[in-house]
Design a protein around this motif. Sequence first.
Motif, PDB file in Angstrom:
ATOM      1  N   ALA A  27      12.135  70.509  75.570  1.00  0.00           N
ATOM      2  CA  ALA A  27      13.451  70.965  75.336  1.00  0.00           C
ATOM      3  C   ALA A  27      13.932  72.328  75.843  1.00  0.00           C
ATOM      4  CB  ALA A  27      13.654  70.714  73.728  1.00  0.00           C
ATOM      5  N   PRO A  28      13.094  73.317  75.408  1.00  0.00           N
ATOM      6  CA  PRO A  28      13.337  74.959  75.695  1.00  0.00           C
ATOM      7  C   PRO A  28      13.233  74.825  77.233  1.00  0.00           C
ATOM      8  CG  PRO A  28      11.698  74.711  74.159  1.00  0.00           C
ATOM      9  CD  PRO A  28      11.744  73.448  74.342  1.00  0.00           C
ATOM     10  N   VAL A  29      12.784  74.003  77.972  1.00  0.00           N
ATOM     11  CA  VAL A  29      12.702  74.043  79.462  1.00  0.00           C
ATOM     12  C   VAL A  29      13.777  73.338  80.397  1.00  0.00           C
ATOM     13  CG1 VAL A  29      11.201  73.982  81.597  1.00  0.00           C
ATOM     14  CG2 VAL A  29      10.068  74.470  79.460  1.00  0.00           C
ATOM     15  N   ILE A  30      14.044  72.141  79.842  1.00  0.00           N
ATOM     16  CA  ILE A  30      14.817  71.351  80.726  1.00  0.00           C
ATOM     17  C   ILE A  30      16.244  71.241  79.889  1.00  0.00           C
ATOM     18  CG2 ILE A  30      13.260  70.334  81.861  1.00  0.00           C
ATOM     19  CD1 ILE A  30      13.577  67.522  80.244  1.00  0.00           C
ATOM     20  N   GLY A  31      16.346  71.656  78.487  1.00  0.00           N
ATOM     21  CA  GLY A  31      17.555  71.385  77.779  1.00  0.00           C
ATOM     22  C   GLY A  31      17.315  70.108  77.206  1.00  0.00           C
ATOM     23  N   PRO A  32      18.001  70.154  75.737  1.00  0.00           N
ATOM     24  CA  PRO A  32      17.745  69.021  74.768  1.00  0.00           C
ATOM     25  C   PRO A  32      18.565  67.738  75.213  1.00  0.00           C
ATOM     26  CG  PRO A  32      19.561  70.596  74.008  1.00  0.00           C
ATOM     27  CD  PRO A  32      18.875  71.341  75.220  1.00  0.00           C
ATOM     28  N   ALA A  33      19.984  67.821  75.565  1.00  0.00           N
ATOM     29  CA  ALA A  33      20.504  66.561  76.076  1.00  0.00           C
ATOM     30  C   ALA A  33      19.933  65.832  77.096  1.00  0.00           C
ATOM     31  CB  ALA A  33      22.029  66.784  76.422  1.00  0.00           C
ATOM     32  N   ILE A  34      19.388  66.440  78.335  1.00  0.00           N
ATOM     33  CA  ILE A  34      18.897  65.661  79.320  1.00  0.00           C
ATOM     34  C   ILE A  34      17.356  65.002  78.941  1.00  0.00           C
ATOM     35  CG2 ILE A  34      17.850  67.703  80.386  1.00  0.00           C
ATOM     36  CD1 ILE A  34      19.332  64.746  82.180  1.00  0.00           C
ATOM     37  N   LEU A  35      16.881  65.897  78.103  1.00  0.00           N
ATOM     38  CA  LEU A  35      15.556  65.373  77.712  1.00  0.00           C
ATOM     39  C   LEU A  35      15.545  64.092  76.956  1.00  0.00           C
ATOM     40  CD1 LEU A  35      12.611  65.501  77.054  1.00  0.00           C
ATOM     41  CD2 LEU A  35      13.243  67.073  75.086  1.00  0.00           C
ATOM     42  N   ILE A  36      16.727  63.985  76.036  1.00  0.00           N
ATOM     43  CA  ILE A  36      17.019  62.716  75.108  1.00  0.00           C
ATOM     44  C   ILE A  36      17.468  61.621  75.952  1.00  0.00           C
ATOM     45  CG2 ILE A  36      18.033  61.931  73.103  1.00  0.00           C
ATOM     46  CD1 ILE A  36      15.588  63.919  72.646  1.00  0.00           C
ATOM     47  N   GLU A  37      18.183  62.051  76.998  1.00  0.00           N
ATOM     48  CA  GLU A  37      18.846  60.992  77.952  1.00  0.00           C
ATOM     49  C   GLU A  37      17.598  60.381  78.591  1.00  0.00           C
ATOM     50  OE1 GLU A  37      21.358  58.315  79.411  1.00  0.00           O
ATOM     51  OE2 GLU A  37      21.867  59.864  78.023  1.00  0.00           O
ATOM     52  N   LEU A 189      23.805  55.395  76.974  1.00  0.00           N
ATOM     53  CA  LEU A 189      25.091  55.301  77.232  1.00  0.00           C
ATOM     54  C   LEU A 189      26.063  56.187  76.533  1.00  0.00           C
ATOM     55  CD1 LEU A 189      25.566  51.381  78.214  1.00  0.00           C
ATOM     56  CD2 LEU A 189      25.388  53.143  79.611  1.00  0.00           C
ATOM     57  N   LEU A 190      25.859  56.226  75.395  1.00  0.00           N
ATOM     58  CA  LEU A 190      26.573  57.080  74.320  1.00  0.00           C
ATOM     59  C   LEU A 190      26.452  58.640  74.502  1.00  0.00           C
ATOM     60  CD1 LEU A 190      26.561  54.831  71.145  1.00  0.00           C
ATOM     61  CD2 LEU A 190      28.753  55.217  72.476  1.00  0.00           C
ATOM     62  N   LEU A 191      25.275  58.646  75.035  1.00  0.00           N
ATOM     63  CA  LEU A 191      24.910  60.210  75.004  1.00  0.00           C
ATOM     64  C   LEU A 191      25.296  60.726  76.281  1.00  0.00           C
ATOM     65  CD1 LEU A 191      23.405  62.479  73.568  1.00  0.00           C
ATOM     66  CD2 LEU A 191      21.215  61.623  74.945  1.00  0.00           C
ATOM     67  N   LEU A 192      25.620  60.026  77.600  1.00  0.00           N
ATOM     68  CA  LEU A 192      25.991  60.532  78.682  1.00  0.00           C
ATOM     69  C   LEU A 192      27.226  61.393  78.789  1.00  0.00           C
ATOM     70  CD1 LEU A 192      25.645  57.174  81.049  1.00  0.00           C
ATOM     71  CD2 LEU A 192      24.560  59.343  81.199  1.00  0.00           C
ATOM     72  N   PRO A 193      28.538  61.021  77.931  1.00  0.00           N
ATOM     73  CA  PRO A 193      29.563  62.104  78.066  1.00  0.00           C
ATOM     74  C   PRO A 193      29.147  63.363  77.422  1.00  0.00           C
ATOM     75  CG  PRO A 193      30.112  59.901  77.158  1.00  0.00           C
ATOM     76  CD  PRO A 193      28.658  59.942  77.146  1.00  0.00           C
ATOM     77  N   LEU A 194      28.101  63.456  76.780  1.00  0.00           N
ATOM     78  CA  LEU A 194      27.453  64.675  76.184  1.00  0.00           C
ATOM     79  C   LEU A 194      26.820  65.760  76.961  1.00  0.00           C
ATOM     80  CD1 LEU A 194      26.828  63.810  72.334  1.00  0.00           C
ATOM     81  CD2 LEU A 194      28.926  64.643  73.346  1.00  0.00           C
ATOM     82  N   LEU A 195      26.362  65.109  78.199  1.00  0.00           N
ATOM     83  CA  LEU A 195      25.422  65.994  78.992  1.00  0.00           C
ATOM     84  C   LEU A 195      26.030  67.128  79.475  1.00  0.00           C
ATOM     85  CD1 LEU A 195      23.561  63.027  81.039  1.00  0.00           C
ATOM     86  CD2 LEU A 195      22.911  64.447  78.931  1.00  0.00           C
ATOM     87  N   PRO A 196      27.472  67.080  79.814  1.00  0.00           N
ATOM     88  CA  PRO A 196      27.871  68.513  80.413  1.00  0.00           C
ATOM     89  C   PRO A 196      28.031  69.633  79.644  1.00  0.00           C
ATOM     90  CG  PRO A 196      29.401  66.360  81.008  1.00  0.00           C
ATOM     91  CD  PRO A 196      28.262  66.135  80.183  1.00  0.00           C
ATOM     92  N   PHE A 197      28.105  69.052  78.378  1.00  0.00           N
ATOM     93  CA  PHE A 197      28.182  70.235  77.156  1.00  0.00           C
ATOM     94  C   PHE A 197      26.861  70.796  76.861  1.00  0.00           C
ATOM     95  CE2 PHE A 197      31.621  67.168  76.681  1.00  0.00           C
ATOM     96  CZ  PHE A 197      32.878  67.911  76.709  1.00  0.00           C
TER      97      PHE A 197
END
Length: 297
Positions: A27-37, A189-197
Motif C-alpha cells: 500500500a505505501p508503494v503503489i497506493g491503497p485504491a489500486i492495491l485493493i482493486e 466494480l464499485l471501487l473503480l470510480p474511487l481510483l482517481p481520488f
Amino acid sequence: MTIKNLLQLLSLAALWGGSFLFMRIAAPVIGPAILIELRLLLAALFLLVVAAFLKRHLQLRQHWKHYCILGWFNSALPFLLFAYAAQTLSASLLSILNATAPIWGTILVALRYKKPITLKVFAGLIAGISGVALLVGFDPAVLAADSWVVIGAALSAALSYGIATCYAQGKSAIEPFANAHGSMWAASLLLLPLLPFFPTKASSDPEIIGSVLLLGIVCTGIAYLFYFRLIAEIGAPSALTVVYIVPVFGVLWGHLLLDEPIGWHTITGGLTILTGVVLVTGFNPLSLWRNRGASYV
C-alpha cells in the motif's frame, strides 16, 4: 470439530493474518485504491475459475443488488480503509484492530432487532474500547499528527464488517460461495470510480508484485474457499472463531517478516480487545471441544 477442521481454521487465520502483512508492504508503494482493486479482481477471477469447475451460477438477475451491498460493506470499503491505514500503521496493529469487528456486528444486530444490551455486552464494549486505547496510546506510529485519522479508518473498516454481518442476517437463502464470488465482482466494480481520488504509482519491484498476487489469490480467493468449507463442515458460528486467531498471525508475520516490535501494549491491548469480543459475542471455546468429532482424540 476434528483435527482436520482445526488445521483448516489455523490455515485460514494464517492467510487472513498475512493479508495485513501484504497490505503493509504494498500500500505505501503503489497506493491503497489500486492495491485493493487488484486484490478484488484477482480474487474474483480465481473464484470464477473455481465456479466454472464446480458449475456454480451467480443468478445475477435475482441477486445483483444483494451482491452490491455485500460487496461494498464486506469487501470494497473495509479493504480500502485497511489499505489506507496500512500506509502508516503496522500489520500487527491492523490485525488487532480488525478483531473489533464482532463487537460492532453484535451491537448493530442488537440495535436492528431491538435486543437489549446486557451488562455483559456493555462490559465487553468497554473492554474493547479500553483495549484500543491501550494499543494505540503507546504505539510510536500513532504519535504522528494524523495518526487518529488512520486509526479511525481501521476501526471504520471493522465497523463495515459489522454492518455486513448485520445485513447478512436473514440472507441465508444465497449460498456462501455465491455470496463471495458475486460480492467480489460487485466490489471490484464499485471501487473503480474511487481510483482517481487516490494516488497510484506503478512498481516493478518483485516484492510488491508478489505481495499483490498473494494478497488477491491466496489471502482472498483461496482463503474464502477455506472459509466456506469450514462453514459446511463445522457451521458458521464455529468457523467465525477464526477472528480470535487472526491477530496472533498478524502480529507473528509482522514481527518475523517486517521486524515490527511486540511491546507490552501490543499484547495487553490485543488481549483486552479479544476479552471484549468474547464478552460481547458470548463465545465459549469449550463448546468447540464438546462438539468435537470422533477423530479428535
